[in-house]
Design a protein around this motif. Structure first.
Motif, short mmCIF file in Angstrom:
data_model
loop_
_atom_site.label_atom_id
_atom_site.label_comp_id
_atom_site.label_asym_id
_atom_site.label_seq_id
_atom_site.Cartn_x
_atom_site.Cartn_y
_atom_site.Cartn_z
N UNK A 20 0.85 -1.18 0.00
CA UNK A 20 0.00 0.00 0.00
C UNK A 20 0.89 1.24 0.00
N UNK A 21 0.45 2.26 -0.69
CA UNK A 21 1.21 3.50 -0.79
C UNK A 21 0.72 4.44 0.29
N UNK A 22 1.65 4.91 1.11
CA UNK A 22 1.30 5.86 2.17
C UNK A 22 1.22 7.26 1.58
N UNK A 23 0.16 7.97 1.87
CA UNK A 23 -0.02 9.33 1.38
C UNK A 23 0.73 10.31 2.28
N UNK A 24 1.37 11.26 1.65
CA UNK A 24 2.13 12.28 2.38
C UNK A 24 1.15 13.26 3.01
N UNK A 64 15.52 14.09 -4.55
CA UNK A 64 14.08 13.90 -4.69
C UNK A 64 13.37 14.28 -3.39
N UNK A 65 13.95 13.91 -2.26
CA UNK A 65 13.34 14.27 -0.97
C UNK A 65 13.34 15.78 -0.76
N UNK A 66 14.40 16.44 -1.18
CA UNK A 66 14.43 17.90 -1.05
C UNK A 66 13.34 18.53 -1.93
N UNK A 72 4.22 21.34 -2.97
CA UNK A 72 2.92 21.12 -2.35
C UNK A 72 2.70 19.61 -2.23
N UNK A 73 1.68 19.21 -1.49
CA UNK A 73 1.48 17.80 -1.17
C UNK A 73 1.27 16.91 -2.39
N UNK A 74 0.51 17.36 -3.38
CA UNK A 74 0.26 16.53 -4.57
C UNK A 74 1.54 16.31 -5.36
N UNK A 75 2.31 17.37 -5.58
CA UNK A 75 3.57 17.24 -6.31
C UNK A 75 4.57 16.42 -5.50
N UNK A 76 4.60 16.61 -4.19
CA UNK A 76 5.50 15.84 -3.34
C UNK A 76 5.19 14.36 -3.44
N UNK A 77 3.91 14.00 -3.46
CA UNK A 77 3.51 12.60 -3.59
C UNK A 77 4.00 12.03 -4.92
N UNK A 78 3.85 12.80 -5.99
CA UNK A 78 4.29 12.34 -7.31
C UNK A 78 5.80 12.15 -7.35
N UNK A 83 10.25 8.37 -7.63
CA UNK A 83 11.63 8.06 -7.21
C UNK A 83 11.72 6.70 -6.52
N UNK A 84 10.59 6.06 -6.28
CA UNK A 84 10.59 4.76 -5.62
C UNK A 84 10.91 4.84 -4.13
N UNK A 85 10.57 5.97 -3.52
CA UNK A 85 10.83 6.17 -2.10
C UNK A 85 9.71 5.54 -1.29
#
Length: 120
Positions: A20-24, A64-66, A72-78, A83-85
């Motif tokens: 499952x993918x955790x949402x930021x 990628x983390x930086x 914003x949250x949507x772009x951060x999630x993408x 990046x496979x984080x």
């Protein structure tokens, strides 16, 4: 499993369930022991990102983390997904790359404290 004529057993199906993918989400409000100015916070963040690759892991993942931390949250999630984080904490304070390297990010890098003072 593995041979052309093999069949998937019940146990194999359980192993193959996708993770499952955790949402930021934004970090919870927090406070520094002493009030801080925005310029000092910016300096602390810059120092963290400059030295982050020295903590281990891949520079590409740190980059990628930086980017995710500053988006914003949507772009951060993408960014994180592409990046496979692997996110352990939804606020990005603890993450892993696909090889298992751990990446820890302090809260002061991810959000602003509640006790700012004006720059003089």
């Amino acid at each position: 499993m593995g041979c052309a004529g093999s069949r998937q057993t019940k146990g194999d199906r359980l192993i193959n369930i996708s993770r499952t993918v955790k949402k930021i989400r934004k970090p919870k409000p927090w406070k520094l022991p002493q009030p801080i100015t925005k310029s000092h916070l910016r300096q602390m963040r810059d120092e963290f990102w400059d030295t982050a690759p020295h903590y281990g892991g891949k520079k590409e993942i740190w980059d990628a983390l930086q980017a995710a931390a500053e988006a914003d949250l949507d772009l951060a999630q993408a960014i994180v997904d592409s990046a496979g984080i692997i996110i352990q904490n939804a606020d990005l304070t603890v993450c892993y790359d696909e090889r298992g390297a751990k990446y820890e990010i302090p809260k002061y890098v991810l959000s602003e404290p509640t006790n700012f003072i004006r720059d003089s």
